[in-house]
Design a protein around this motif. Sequence first.
Motif, mmCIF file in Angstrom:
data_model
loop_
_atom_site.group_PDB
_atom_site.id
_atom_site.type_symbol
_atom_site.label_atom_id
_atom_site.label_comp_id
_atom_site.label_asym_id
_atom_site.label_seq_id
_atom_site.Cartn_x
_atom_site.Cartn_y
_atom_site.Cartn_z
ATOM 1 N N LEU A 106 6.786 -56.672 46.220
ATOM 2 C CA LEU A 106 5.335 -56.599 46.320
ATOM 3 C C LEU A 106 5.115 -55.761 47.744
ATOM 4 O O LEU A 106 4.543 -54.870 47.925
ATOM 5 C CB LEU A 106 4.381 -57.747 46.267
ATOM 6 C CG LEU A 106 2.943 -57.439 46.342
ATOM 7 C CD1 LEU A 106 2.491 -56.558 45.381
ATOM 8 C CD2 LEU A 106 2.323 -58.743 46.181
ATOM 9 N N PRO A 107 5.819 -56.362 48.839
ATOM 10 C CA PRO A 107 5.740 -55.688 49.920
ATOM 11 C C PRO A 107 6.297 -54.258 50.047
ATOM 12 O O PRO A 107 5.743 -53.379 50.771
ATOM 13 C CB PRO A 107 6.678 -56.573 51.056
ATOM 14 C CG PRO A 107 6.697 -57.896 50.502
ATOM 15 C CD PRO A 107 6.573 -57.556 48.901
ATOM 16 N N VAL A 110 3.406 -52.226 48.479
ATOM 17 C CA VAL A 110 2.314 -52.067 49.435
ATOM 18 C C VAL A 110 2.745 -50.995 50.673
ATOM 19 O O VAL A 110 1.664 -50.097 50.794
ATOM 20 C CB VAL A 110 1.652 -53.433 50.146
ATOM 21 C CG1 VAL A 110 0.879 -53.244 51.188
ATOM 22 C CG2 VAL A 110 1.154 -54.413 48.777
ATOM 23 N N THR A 111 3.838 -51.117 50.812
ATOM 24 C CA THR A 111 4.140 -50.139 52.112
ATOM 25 C C THR A 111 4.197 -48.602 51.318
ATOM 26 O O THR A 111 3.580 -47.954 51.937
ATOM 27 C CB THR A 111 5.738 -50.532 52.509
ATOM 28 O OG1 THR A 111 5.486 -51.827 53.073
ATOM 29 C CG2 THR A 111 5.981 -49.477 53.540
ATOM 30 N N GLY A 114 0.715 -47.511 51.077
ATOM 31 C CA GLY A 114 -0.059 -47.373 51.887
ATOM 32 C C GLY A 114 0.331 -45.713 52.403
ATOM 33 O O GLY A 114 -0.450 -44.913 53.020
#
Length: 143
Positions: A106-107, A110-111, A114
């Motif tokens: 997930l991170p 998200v990165t 973005g």
Amino acid sequence: MTVSDTTKGALFMVAAMACFTTNDAFVKAIEGEVPLFQVLFLRGAGSCLVMLALARVMGGLRWPRGRRDRRILSYRAVVEVLGTWSYLTAIVNMPFANAYAIQQALPLVVTLAGALVFGEVIGWRRITAILVGFAGVMLIVRP
């Protein structure tokens, strides 16, 4: 003996991860015996009570004052419920290793989102880390 804030934070994180894993194991164990929405309600109610107590003890309990804030928090609550329902459905229907591998990505998502959606600048090192991370998830999940 005095414990530093960093050590306390690390211990709280270890305890939180142990609680999450134990909770997921209980959800998997009662699969088919208790309806998923009932599990979702009980898990949410228990979490809310614990967080409410912690916020009150630590002095962090503040209710939103503006109408806009309440509306945004209401939207977030709905999205949180949908996300938790999706996650619990995955836990019930998938092996733990696959569900956790996807969750740990997930991170990375998200990165990357973005950068793609909001135009955030990420360097070649982060892009390389994201690609290696996704390769690791694919190695574990083996689609």
